[in-house]
Design a protein around this motif. Sequence first.
Motif, PDB file in Angstrom:
ATOM      1  N   SER A 335     -26.856  19.816  36.768  1.00 38.75           N
ATOM      2  CA  SER A 335     -26.853  21.191  36.441  1.00 38.75           C
ATOM      3  C   SER A 335     -26.859  22.082  37.527  1.00 38.75           C
ATOM      4  N   VAL A 336     -25.759  21.746  38.414  1.00 43.51           N
ATOM      5  CA  VAL A 336     -25.527  22.733  39.586  1.00 43.51           C
ATOM      6  C   VAL A 336     -24.818  24.029  39.303  1.00 43.51           C
ATOM      7  N   THR A 337     -25.412  25.104  39.542  1.00 42.50           N
ATOM      8  CA  THR A 337     -24.577  26.399  39.306  1.00 42.50           C
ATOM      9  C   THR A 337     -24.676  27.420  40.515  1.00 42.50           C
ATOM     10  N   LYS A 338     -23.475  27.737  40.801  1.00 39.39           N
ATOM     11  CA  LYS A 338     -23.217  28.574  42.053  1.00 39.39           C
ATOM     12  C   LYS A 338     -22.447  29.843  41.502  1.00 39.39           C
ATOM     13  N   LYS A 343     -21.894  37.546  40.689  1.00 38.97           N
ATOM     14  CA  LYS A 343     -20.637  37.585  39.583  1.00 38.97           C
ATOM     15  C   LYS A 343     -20.551  36.360  38.878  1.00 38.97           C
ATOM     16  N   LYS A 344     -19.305  36.289  38.180  1.00 37.73           N
ATOM     17  CA  LYS A 344     -19.216  34.964  37.346  1.00 37.73           C
ATOM     18  C   LYS A 344     -19.385  33.703  38.139  1.00 37.73           C
ATOM     19  N   ASP A 345     -19.912  32.786  37.345  1.00 33.31           N
ATOM     20  CA  ASP A 345     -20.232  31.380  37.933  1.00 33.31           C
ATOM     21  C   ASP A 345     -19.142  30.749  38.599  1.00 33.31           C
ATOM     22  N   VAL A 346     -19.103  30.301  39.945  1.00 30.90           N
ATOM     23  CA  VAL A 346     -17.842  29.698  40.370  1.00 30.90           C
ATOM     24  C   VAL A 346     -18.190  28.310  39.883  1.00 30.90           C
ATOM     25  N   LEU A 347     -19.363  27.472  39.946  1.00 25.91           N
ATOM     26  CA  LEU A 347     -19.558  26.261  39.268  1.00 25.91           C
ATOM     27  C   LEU A 347     -20.589  26.800  38.524  1.00 25.91           C
ATOM     28  N   HIS A 348     -20.782  25.894  37.331  1.00 28.50           N
ATOM     29  CA  HIS A 348     -21.440  26.078  36.131  1.00 28.50           C
ATOM     30  C   HIS A 348     -22.070  24.755  35.714  1.00 28.50           C
ATOM     31  N   PRO A 521     -12.765  27.803  37.280  1.00 28.54           N
ATOM     32  CA  PRO A 521     -13.948  28.648  37.380  1.00 28.54           C
ATOM     33  C   PRO A 521     -14.867  28.587  36.271  1.00 28.54           C
ATOM     34  N   GLY A 522     -15.967  27.910  36.660  1.00 29.74           N
ATOM     35  CA  GLY A 522     -16.929  27.430  35.700  1.00 29.74           C
ATOM     36  C   GLY A 522     -16.795  26.465  34.952  1.00 29.74           C
TER      37      GLY A 522
END
Length: 665
Positions: A335-338, A343-348, A521-522
């Motif tokens: 569940s890595v989110t960055k 702003k909008k998640d690059v990794l979601h 993206p995401g």
Amino acid sequence: MAFIQFSKVSLAFGDRDILKEVSVNLKTGTKAALTGANGAGKSTLIKIMAGLVEPDSGKRTAQNGARIAYLPQSGLTHHGRTLKEEADIAFDYGYKIQDQIEEIGERLKQIPPENAAAQNALLEQHSALMETLENSGWYRRESLAESVLLGLGFSRDDFQKMTDAFSGGWQMRIALAKALMQQPDILLLDEPTNYLDIEARAWLEEFLQNYAGAFLLVSHDRYFLDVTINEVYELFNGELKCYPGNFSHYEKVRELELQTLIAAHKKQQEEIEHLQSFVDRFRYKATKAIQAQERQKMLDKILENKIEIPESLKKIHFKFPAAPHSGRVVLQLDSVTKSYDGKKDVLHNLDLTIENGERIVAVGKNGAGKSTLLKIISEQDKNFCGTMTLGTGVQIGYFSQDSAETIGGAQTVLQYIEDSCPLELVPRARDMLGAFLFRGDDVFKSLDVLSGGEKSRIALLKLLLRPVNLLVLDEPTNHLDMHSKDVLLDALKDFGGTVIFVSHDHAFIQNLATRVIELTPGHCRNFVGDYEYYLQRIEDEKNGTVGNFSFGTNVNSAEKKSEKSSAQNSTASENAKQKSAGAIKWEEEKRLASERRKIERLVEKLEAQIATTESEKKSLEEKLAEPEIYSNGEKAKEVQRKISALAAELERLNTEWEAAAERLE
């Protein structure tokens, strides 16, 4: 039929021959690559083709009216217009033809009706110009501009942006777009793929495959060359030789030639050594002096025709130190989110399991999160949500373009690498440096004087000498030529650990990756298979022909459980390795770098200064032969003084040029 023709064209800088009586005919339908070692003179040859540099001798001929477009490696910038306005400049030829058509129309109005002959002559010109304009695609310029700009990676939102806002790489994309939009009779492209990602390269490949005119291009991308060209011109020691077929075929033929060349080189070296030994032994003995002089003459004659082996075709092999043992599961993300600046998640909610021995490539458009993912995996970035768990015994080695910033000091390149080597590899340090383009005296340069590209290569080599078992590589081939990429690829294939990497080089990915992670993206998708398999899956999805069987799994949290099955991953990894074994021969990589552009501009400046200085010196030497000069002692001395000063200046300029050319290599 449009053409550019060379007839015995020669060019030299100082005592170095760049071109020696080169003859070639580039005509409509030609799809050719120009290859040769760094510093061989490829860019200079293309500039002569474009009419930007005059040769010393021989003749360059171009068909009257032929439209020629030239793209240099770097250095072009645009400002003061929107992207759309800048693109429209590419169609300037059409506006000029329109002006001619309007001018003829005005002249027709002024001709009396009874002068039918004059009217008919103008009408014929008018008709010919109208036909030229129609065939040029000028009336379809807006749709053509949009197609080219979108194909090279610009978005519609970019069309109204000022060109000043685009970075150096995008500035060169603008220049490439303008060259293509002109639809010239002959395209001259010097490393057009340097600033392109995989998507833009694929679009350019298709464009050139369907191109009706002629083109000559320089590229270090083997796959790109294989799918676009049908003949190769090799520039070596000032001579140009043509090889029919694609680039891989050229390499096979050249390899066979090289075997013969190596045998002849070995025999010649033995003969040189034998003659030199005799001369050194007996030149001062009265009874053998005559024989020694004869041997010296034989030696001089051999040295005049010394056999050279192209550096790019010398085979060097490189092996990593043994990778330390690690557990089966190397790394797990849950569940890595960055995101950046909220702003909008690059990794979601990214979930990913990496197992020992895998070769994983992360693909996706610019901004999709590839470099971000690699920084998280390599523990360079710990500011993210979710968890990352390293497996037992995992030791990470990370490389990115930023790695060069840590290189510096008074040590020489050789000392630095020898200090970084495991003891058993120290005797092979020179060979390894040669594989990474540090040849000859380059190994004695201090770290402080290296360019950014050179430091990047040193940082990569130092990393590869460390005993690690997880290599995380972000664009490792950016500053390497084809030969160096081959060396790196073979070493990575034999590496005993795990590799996750990002690259824009089709063949490098195809020949290394056993699994593909696609980032948008995401979002993230997993394809268990090699790169060819991934591309086929994407093509099937576009065509709506995907079956019910599994090509891979989505690795976002909704479908993560299936990926974590170790049995599935192990079997899939083995299948992928089998697929990779039969893959097409690997390909060459993308870009040299921004530091190199500075050196290239310096080389061009020095070349221009050398040409000007030589011209001035030649003019004075001719003046010295005039009676009013040589008959006047004072005037003759003054001219001779100027000639001596120019000769000294030439020596200085050539020394600087050689140093700059060596830095490029």
